[in-house]
Design a protein around this motif. Structure first.
Motif, short mmCIF file in Angstrom:
data_model
loop_
_atom_site.label_atom_id
_atom_site.label_comp_id
_atom_site.label_asym_id
_atom_site.label_seq_id
_atom_site.Cartn_x
_atom_site.Cartn_y
_atom_site.Cartn_z
N THR A 1 0.67 -1.19 -0.01
CA THR A 1 0.03 -0.07 0.03
C THR A 1 0.84 1.34 -0.04
OG1 THR A 1 -0.15 -0.06 2.44
CG2 THR A 1 -2.03 -1.00 1.04
N LEU B 1 -4.51 -0.26 -2.43
CA LEU B 1 -5.60 -0.08 -1.22
C LEU B 1 -5.69 -1.53 -0.73
CD1 LEU B 1 -7.17 1.60 0.87
CD2 LEU B 1 -9.11 0.92 -0.60
N THR C 1 -7.35 -4.36 1.04
CA THR C 1 -8.91 -4.71 0.88
C THR C 1 -9.23 -5.97 2.03
OG1 THR C 1 -8.71 -6.01 -1.16
CG2 THR C 1 -9.19 -4.02 -1.52
N THR D 1 -15.70 -1.94 2.65
CA THR D 1 -14.80 -1.07 3.56
C THR D 1 -15.32 0.32 3.00
OG1 THR D 1 -12.81 -0.04 3.96
CG2 THR D 1 -12.97 -1.53 2.10
N THR D 2 -15.36 1.41 3.68
CA THR D 2 -15.50 2.61 3.56
C THR D 2 -14.66 3.29 2.77
OG1 THR D 2 -15.01 3.48 5.59
CG2 THR D 2 -17.26 3.09 5.22
N GLU D 3 -13.32 2.74 3.08
CA GLU D 3 -11.89 3.27 2.34
C GLU D 3 -12.07 3.17 0.79
OE1 GLU D 3 -8.10 2.62 4.69
OE2 GLU D 3 -9.27 0.75 5.08
N SER E 1 -13.43 6.30 -0.75
CA SER E 1 -12.50 7.34 -1.03
C SER E 1 -11.51 6.95 -2.07
CB SER E 1 -11.90 7.77 0.44
OG SER E 1 -12.90 8.12 1.26
N PHE E 2 -11.22 6.01 -2.00
CA PHE E 2 -9.89 5.49 -2.95
C PHE E 2 -10.46 5.62 -4.49
CE2 PHE E 2 -7.46 1.86 -5.22
CZ PHE E 2 -6.32 2.38 -4.88
N THR F 1 -20.24 6.89 -2.36
CA THR F 1 -19.15 7.73 -1.96
C THR F 1 -18.19 8.13 -3.13
OG1 THR F 1 -19.29 6.99 0.20
CG2 THR F 1 -17.24 8.12 -0.58
#
Length: 258
Positions: free
Chosen positions: A126, A141, A143, A171-173, A176-177, A211
């Protein structure tokens, strides 16, 4: 850029869906994303220039994402089409990729690394940022799927960007990613009633898309539970209107990314 779906399925045998594999063509080269079982055949069926493939990305080490790579390399070692090739084939993936390929190689003394052309394996984390192809940068990223699984964001210099999640739990990430990418190629293993936290169902994908706001979303890694369900009907039943185009992957689908 052009995205071609070679395999929209999973490890479960399916008459219309091969295991995970996708082809990305850019102005400066070509990239194979995941190499599920049977990928060599799918490359030939789609008429792609596999002898001159520039790079390969392996997202994690499950066989429906990696199992076609050793046979492909066994083929390029012997194929008449590759005997005069001189450019390097670069293979990118998580830490442990080289050891796993070495284990496959040693199991049958296949000489996978004795190619007519240079072959290089690049292990990433990462923290890595690199060019997978000239002018195509990559970020990664972690996961929630396996200990090694990674999503990748690929961005052309001054151009389009794509995100390939491969297998992942929620995942909420990821939202954003993938924010504002031109294509989000995301696993959507199940339409509903997801039996595991290591995969996504449609409601999970919709939360991520809300998102991320990609220009288009491609649902892939589809289990047979999808066979009797139409994506558009599933969205209507939920009274959901995604912020951008949402497409169900099928083998052979070709998308232009601008």
């Amino acid at each position: 850029m052009e995205w071609i779906v070679l395999g929209s399925g999973t490890a479960v045998p399916h008459a219309q869906r091969a295991s995970s594999a996708h082809w990305l063509a850019t102005a400066n080269g070509t990239l194979l994303l995941d190499a599920g079982c049977g990928v060599a055949t799918r490359l030939a069926q789609e008429g792609l220039d596999w002898p001159n493939l520039d790079a390969i990305w392996i997202s994690h080490f499950h066989l429906d994402h990696l199992g076609g790579l050793p046979p492909f390399l066994f083929g390029t070692r012997h194929a008449p089409q590759t005997q005069n090739r001189t450019k390097t084939l670069n293979i990118f993936g998580p830490v442990g990729l080289r050891a796993l390929l070495d284990a496959f190689d040693a199991a049958g003394h296949y000489k996978l690394f004795r190619q007519p052309f240079p072959l290089a394996v690049h292990e990433v984390t990462t923290e890595s940022e690199c060019e997978i192809l000239p002018g195509l940068g990559a970020r990664f990223l972690k996961t929630p799927h396996t200990a090694d699984s990674l999503a990748v964001r690929l961005s052309e210099t001054g151009g389009a960007s794509v995100v390939f999640t491969s297998d992942t739990g929620y995942t909420t990430e990821l939202g954003s990613f993938a924010r504002d990418c031109d294509l989000l190629a995301i696993e959507c293993s199940f339409p509903r009633d997801n039996p595991t936290a290591k995969h996504l169902e449609l409601s999970d994908v919709l939360r991520i898309v809300e998102t991320a706001r990609p220009r288009a979303t491609l649902l892939t890694h589809l289990y047979p539970e999808w066979d009797a369900i139409c994506l558009n009907e599933a969205l209507r039943q939920r009274n959901v209107h995604p912020p951008a185009e949402m497409i169900e992957a099928e083998d052979g689908l070709r998308l232009q990314i601008v």
